[in-house]
Scaffold this motif. Structure first.
Motif, PDB file in Angstrom:
ATOM      1  N   MET A 160      -7.693  37.630  16.451  1.00 30.13           N
ATOM      2  CA  MET A 160      -8.348  38.782  17.089  1.00 30.13           C
ATOM      3  C   MET A 160      -8.960  38.391  18.421  1.00 30.13           C
ATOM      4  O   MET A 160      -8.940  39.164  19.385  1.00 30.13           O
ATOM      5  CB  MET A 160      -9.399  39.357  16.133  1.00 30.13           C
ATOM      6  N   ARG A 161      -9.487  37.161  18.475  1.00 31.89           N
ATOM      7  CA  ARG A 161     -10.102  36.691  19.717  1.00 31.89           C
ATOM      8  C   ARG A 161      -9.065  36.623  20.837  1.00 31.89           C
ATOM      9  O   ARG A 161      -9.321  37.046  21.972  1.00 31.89           O
ATOM     10  CB  ARG A 161     -10.738  35.315  19.476  1.00 31.89           C
ATOM     11  N   LYS A 162      -7.898  36.104  20.523  1.00 31.26           N
ATOM     12  CA  LYS A 162      -6.848  35.972  21.541  1.00 31.26           C
ATOM     13  C   LYS A 162      -6.289  37.333  21.946  1.00 31.26           C
ATOM     14  O   LYS A 162      -5.975  37.555  23.123  1.00 31.26           O
ATOM     15  CB  LYS A 162      -5.739  35.051  21.031  1.00 31.26           C
ATOM     16  N   GLU A 177      -4.367  37.529  25.296  1.00 29.42           N
ATOM     17  CA  GLU A 177      -3.461  36.403  25.036  1.00 29.42           C
ATOM     18  C   GLU A 177      -2.654  36.621  23.769  1.00 29.42           C
ATOM     19  O   GLU A 177      -2.373  35.697  23.012  1.00 29.42           O
ATOM     20  CB  GLU A 177      -4.269  35.107  24.933  1.00 29.42           C
ATOM     21  N   GLY A 178      -2.284  37.871  23.536  1.00 35.31           N
ATOM     22  CA  GLY A 178      -1.559  38.226  22.320  1.00 35.31           C
ATOM     23  C   GLY A 178      -0.191  37.596  22.197  1.00 35.31           C
ATOM     24  O   GLY A 178       0.401  37.596  21.117  1.00 35.31           O
ATOM     25  N   ASP A 179       0.321  37.048  23.290  1.00 37.31           N
ATOM     26  CA  ASP A 179       1.615  36.363  23.239  1.00 37.31           C
ATOM     27  C   ASP A 179       1.447  34.850  23.075  1.00 37.31           C
ATOM     28  O   ASP A 179       2.415  34.103  23.177  1.00 37.31           O
ATOM     29  CB  ASP A 179       2.419  36.662  24.504  1.00 37.31           C
ATOM     30  N   GLN A 180       0.212  34.396  22.806  1.00 35.41           N
ATOM     31  CA  GLN A 180      -0.061  32.963  22.658  1.00 35.41           C
ATOM     32  C   GLN A 180      -0.869  32.720  21.377  1.00 35.41           C
ATOM     33  O   GLN A 180      -1.895  32.053  21.388  1.00 35.41           O
ATOM     34  CB  GLN A 180      -0.846  32.445  23.862  1.00 35.41           C
ATOM     35  N   LEU A 181      -0.389  33.264  20.280  1.00 34.53           N
ATOM     36  CA  LEU A 181      -1.163  33.237  19.045  1.00 34.53           C
ATOM     37  C   LEU A 181      -0.970  31.983  18.205  1.00 34.53           C
ATOM     38  O   LEU A 181      -1.626  31.810  17.192  1.00 34.53           O
ATOM     39  CB  LEU A 181      -0.846  34.484  18.202  1.00 34.53           C
ATOM     40  N   GLY A 182      -0.055  31.129  18.587  1.00 31.47           N
ATOM     41  CA  GLY A 182       0.123  29.890  17.832  1.00 31.47           C
ATOM     42  C   GLY A 182       0.765  30.133  16.471  1.00 31.47           C
ATOM     43  O   GLY A 182       1.533  31.071  16.272  1.00 31.47           O
ATOM     44  N   ASP A 183       0.398  29.290  15.499  1.00 31.30           N
ATOM     45  CA  ASP A 183       1.008  29.295  14.168  1.00 31.30           C
ATOM     46  C   ASP A 183       0.496  30.472  13.343  1.00 31.30           C
ATOM     47  O   ASP A 183      -0.668  30.540  12.984  1.00 31.30           O
ATOM     48  CB  ASP A 183       0.669  27.970  13.476  1.00 31.30           C
ATOM     49  N   LEU A 184       1.386  31.430  13.030  1.00 26.74           N
ATOM     50  CA  LEU A 184       1.019  32.598  12.215  1.00 26.74           C
ATOM     51  C   LEU A 184       1.594  32.499  10.803  1.00 26.74           C
ATOM     52  O   LEU A 184       1.520  33.453  10.035  1.00 26.74           O
ATOM     53  CB  LEU A 184       1.526  33.894  12.877  1.00 26.74           C
ATOM     54  N   SER A 185       2.143  31.341  10.446  1.00 29.37           N
ATOM     55  CA  SER A 185       2.840  31.222   9.171  1.00 29.37           C
ATOM     56  C   SER A 185       1.903  31.313   7.972  1.00 29.37           C
ATOM     57  O   SER A 185       2.347  31.551   6.857  1.00 29.37           O
ATOM     58  CB  SER A 185       3.616  29.908   9.114  1.00 29.37           C
ATOM     59  N   THR A 186       0.596  31.113   8.194  1.00 25.48           N
ATOM     60  CA  THR A 186      -0.336  31.185   7.067  1.00 25.48           C
ATOM     61  C   THR A 186      -0.740  32.611   6.729  1.00 25.48           C
ATOM     62  O   THR A 186      -1.408  32.840   5.726  1.00 25.48           O
ATOM     63  CB  THR A 186      -1.619  30.391   7.387  1.00 25.48           C
ATOM     64  N   LEU A 187      -0.367  33.603   7.561  1.00 31.69           N
ATOM     65  CA  LEU A 187      -0.828  34.975   7.347  1.00 31.69           C
ATOM     66  C   LEU A 187      -0.173  35.611   6.128  1.00 31.69           C
ATOM     67  O   LEU A 187       1.025  35.487   5.895  1.00 31.69           O
ATOM     68  CB  LEU A 187      -0.543  35.835   8.575  1.00 31.69           C
ATOM     69  N   ALA A 188      -0.991  36.327   5.344  1.00 29.84           N
ATOM     70  CA  ALA A 188      -0.468  37.055   4.190  1.00 29.84           C
ATOM     71  C   ALA A 188       0.404  38.226   4.645  1.00 29.84           C
ATOM     72  O   ALA A 188       1.421  38.537   4.039  1.00 29.84           O
ATOM     73  CB  ALA A 188      -1.628  37.561   3.323  1.00 29.84           C
ATOM     74  N   ASP A 189       0.011  38.891   5.759  1.00 34.17           N
ATOM     75  CA  ASP A 189       0.772  40.037   6.269  1.00 34.17           C
ATOM     76  C   ASP A 189       0.836  39.946   7.797  1.00 34.17           C
ATOM     77  O   ASP A 189      -0.025  40.484   8.494  1.00 34.17           O
ATOM     78  CB  ASP A 189       0.103  41.345   5.835  1.00 34.17           C
ATOM     79  N   PRO A 190       1.836  39.263   8.328  1.00 34.27           N
ATOM     80  CA  PRO A 190       1.926  39.095   9.782  1.00 34.27           C
ATOM     81  C   PRO A 190       2.021  40.413  10.543  1.00 34.27           C
ATOM     82  O   PRO A 190       1.664  40.480  11.717  1.00 34.27           O
ATOM     83  CB  PRO A 190       3.205  38.270   9.960  1.00 34.27           C
ATOM     84  N   SER A 191       2.495  41.489   9.876  1.00 34.23           N
ATOM     85  CA  SER A 191       2.668  42.766  10.578  1.00 34.23           C
ATOM     86  C   SER A 191       1.346  43.352  11.061  1.00 34.23           C
ATOM     87  O   SER A 191       1.319  44.165  11.978  1.00 34.23           O
ATOM     88  CB  SER A 191       3.380  43.776   9.677  1.00 34.23           C
ATOM     89  N   ILE A 192       0.233  42.934  10.431  1.00 31.81           N
ATOM     90  CA  ILE A 192      -1.054  43.502  10.836  1.00 31.81           C
ATOM     91  C   ILE A 192      -1.415  43.079  12.257  1.00 31.81           C
ATOM     92  O   ILE A 192      -2.193  43.762  12.937  1.00 31.81           O
ATOM     93  CB  ILE A 192      -2.168  43.080   9.844  1.00 31.81           C
ATOM     94  N   VAL A 193      -0.835  41.993  12.738  1.00 28.54           N
ATOM     95  CA  VAL A 193      -1.122  41.532  14.100  1.00 28.54           C
ATOM     96  C   VAL A 193      -0.687  42.575  15.123  1.00 28.54           C
ATOM     97  O   VAL A 193      -1.410  42.865  16.087  1.00 28.54           O
ATOM     98  CB  VAL A 193      -0.438  40.177  14.373  1.00 28.54           C
ATOM     99  N   GLU A 194       0.488  43.165  14.922  1.00 23.12           N
ATOM    100  CA  GLU A 194       0.969  44.184  15.863  1.00 23.12           C
ATOM    101  C   GLU A 194       0.098  45.433  15.817  1.00 23.12           C
ATOM    102  O   GLU A 194      -0.131  46.084  16.843  1.00 23.12           O
ATOM    103  CB  GLU A 194       2.426  44.541  15.546  1.00 23.12           C
TER     104      GLU A 194
END
Length: 659
Positions: free
Chosen positions: A624-626, A631-648
């Motif tokens: 959320m900070r990024k 800096e939404g295109d520089q989020l790094g490793d998202l593999s730990t997220l339970a639901d990656p779709s919430i980022v969009e």
């Protein structure tokens, strides 16, 4: 909410007059006396006594500790030899082979089984012998990607038995993340399952492994546990069934003689940039601290049944499902399902069914269950619960009170624990029977821990009470990690060089007038608005006081006028009704103003359907900070997220608010 206005909650009478006398009690003076001994001029004598009383040593040590944070060369009991598997299994199996070691609670209610220490010894030995037959030697790494089954515990301990270094990867990581970790630690063997089960759903574990291993040329063998029995893809010569291979070998394997400083495991942590860090823990010091913290922080006695509801893929599971309970010879639960499957009463049914004496979970799970109401809790008999623990992030007072009032029924101790993958075990927590609690405070350092609050700019230690700064620790303790796997300079740069002579936690903290420590979140989660240092946890707690808010996450963003400004993300309770989003946002802003003050009012409040969380329930505030920082295109490793779709969804919400 001012920490000075928080009430102190007395120790429940049950912990003063009950059948199990607390180890530390009867009051804070007893704790202070013991703690002073553990950090004083004769501290090494104290640690030597604890180590010899708590663990079985094949060759006793002569040196307690050496090295320092200044040089990054810490060791504990370096000339002593022991085996973690023997300490966790054999010595209890020989004493009472029929005593329950593991309570396995499957995904579906009614799918439970109790595994004795005798059974566990045989299974551990069989898996160890399979690994040896494949040429696995001391110091080799074995990657473990298993669902929450009791056999996962056997896999941990089989590696420890022969001196192999286990690298457990949470069985929710993507194939790419698994690939990166397997390659980083250069495993030749992977232990996995055909499939997993969680919340009524089937998880394609073996398929994920197969996809990962397409780019892992060093892997020669894959041991596959049959969990569901469904047909899965198979690579002949490489893949072998667990049950078939263990049937070929003897069911006893002599434990290896290992140095206390021999690596026990690697556990990867991910950051906003760079590759994941493989945190390395050693055998003797880590095992000692897991045993001691379980005994004292949770007041565990030999016939207790310990219920840590975490996943074994994280440090909490390593320390408080596997090594801590088993090193104390008590029963530990392996819980495969979720808190709300098939109903929101699942946790409480498990406590009732298995007569658990301890319950340990994350504030995220508590807030989730609080949303569903108290009637689910009230259905269950929770009278066996003596200690309830919280882990993962500072617990907000509302969740603390809910645990105390409805789960513990004001008769159980509530212990809010603070620790990290790097610390290995709990480093700050109240002691049942000795420490009166303040909801939201982690309270006091564990034995041997010398907590220090530092000025973040000068690095000078802040003396006395009523001070706030960066949380660090002086001198080493047994379970501190030793390095980052194959990258010691990274260990030094991240943890030991920022404040020379100290271990830097990366967290801010406050020590109140009574000497209680309050964790304020990551240093970059303390927001400085026009000179006001605001705790994100404090603002989140204020938002949650609103009747409609289920969860909240607060971050700081750069602001030209005030230096930083507050941005808040809130999720709502399922049945909450409101007129408009704009009116609700206004109500929430007023809520913060009323609770903390006008200076803490968020500049922006975003109503979102969910927060970005890891599968273990940790809120990923850095995402959320990024996004807010553009800096939404520089989020790094998202593999730990339970639901990656919430980022969009969050990106869209933030973009719309800034139009």
């Amino acid at each position: 909410m001012s920490t000075e206005s928080v009430s102190i909650y007395p120790i429940p009478s049950r912990l003063q007059d009950g059948p199990e006398v607390p180890f530390i009690g009867p009051n804070i003076e007893a704790y202070r006396k013991a703690h002073a001994e553990s950090v004083g001029p004769n501290a090494d004598n104290w640690w030597a006594k604890m180590a010899l009383e708590t663990l079985h040593w094949d060759i006793p040590f002569h040196t307690v500790r050496s090295g320092s944070f200044e040089h990054g060369d810490v060791t504990w009991f370096p000339d002593g030899y022991l085996n973690a598997s023997y300490n966790c299994v054999d010595r209890w199996a020989y004493r009472n082979p029929n005593k329950t070691a593991i309570i396995y609670e499957g995904d579906e209610p009614g799918q439970s089984v109790e595994i004795s220490y005798g059974q566990l010894l045989r299974e551990v030995s069989c898996v160890a012998n399979v690994l040896k037959s494949w040429g696995v030697k001391q110091g080799d790494t074995v990657s473990i990607y298993l669902p929450m089954t009791w056999q996962a515990v056997a896999a941990f301990l089989a590696c420890a038995r022969i001196g192999a270094v286990h690298a457990v990867v949470f069985a929710g990581f993507s194939s790419e993340s698994l690939r990166d970790r397997v390659n980083d630690c250069k495993s030749r063997v992977v232990i996995t399952a055909d499939e997993g089960r969680r919340g009524g759903k089937t998880i394609a574990i073996k398929q994920i492994v197969d996809n990962a291993l397409k780019a892992c040329p060093e892997v020669e063998h894959v041991l596959v546990l049959r969990r569901t029995g469904n047909e899965v893809s198979w690579t002949e010569g490489r893949d072998k069934w667990w049950h078939e291979e263990t049937a070929k070998v003897p069911n006893f394997c002599p434990p290896a003689l290992l140095s206390a400083e021999h690596p026990l495991f690697i556990l990867y942590t991910s950051g906003s940039t760079g590759k994941p860090k493989g945190i390395v823990h050693t055998t003797g010091g880590y095992l000692l601290n897991t045993a001691l913290t379980l005994k004292y922080v949770f007041d565990v006695h030999e016939n207790d049944r310990f219920g840590c509801m975490a996943d074994m893929g994280w440090i909490t599971g390593h320390s408080y499902i596997v090594y801590g309970p088993l090193a104390n010879g008590v029963a530990t639960i392996v819980f495969e399902s979720t808190p709300v499957y098939p109903t929101p009463g699942r946790f409480w049914e498990v406590v009732d069914t298995h007569k658990l004496t301890h319950f340990y979970t994350a504030p995220t799970a508590v807030r989730l269950l609080r949303r569903h109401g108290e009637h689910w809790v009230e259905k269950a008999d929770l009278s066996t619960l003596r200690v309830i623990g919280s882990v993962g992030e500072p617990i907000n007072p509302e969740a603390w009170h809910w645990l105390n009032d409805y789960v513990g029924r004001r008769q159980a101790a509530i212990v809010d624990t603070f620790f990290q993958t790097e610390t290995g075990t709990v480093v700050i927590a109240p002691f049942p029977g000795a420490i009166e609690c303040k909801p939201g405070s982690a309270t006091v350092p564990f034995f041997g821990m010398e907590a220090a609050l530092l000025d973040p700019v000068t690095g000078k230690e802040l003396e006395g009470n009523g001070v706030e700064g960066v949380l660090a620790f002086k001198r080493s303790w047994p379970s501190i990690a030793r390095t980052v796997w194959q990258d010691h300079s990274r260990w030094l740069d991240v943890y030991l060089k920022p404040y020379p002579g100290y271990y830097f936690t990366g967290d801010g903290a406050l020590r109140d007038k009574d000497g209680y420590i309050w964790i304020k979140g990551r240093v970059d989660d303390v927001i400085n608005v026009s000179g006001h240092r605001l705790s994100t946890a404090e603002i989140e707690s204020a938002l949650i006081l609103h009747d409609g808010v289920a969860e909240a996450a607060v971050i700081g963003a750069s602001d030209e006028l005030t230096g930083q400004s507050v941005h808040a993300f809130a999720t709502l309770k399922p049945d909450f009704e409101y007129d408009s989003e704009a009116s609700l946002v206004k109500e929430l802003s007023v809520q913060v103003r009323k609770t903390i003050g006008p200076f803490a009012a968020p500049k922006k409040i975003y109503i979102v359907p969910d927060l970005p969380k890891t599968r273990s329930g940790k809120i990923m505030r850095r995402i959320m900070r990024k996004v807010v920082a553009g800096e939404g295109d520089q989020l790094g490793d998202l593999s730990t997220l339970a639901d990656p779709s919430i980022v969009e969804v969050i990106k869209a919400k933030v973009a719309a608010a800034h139009c």
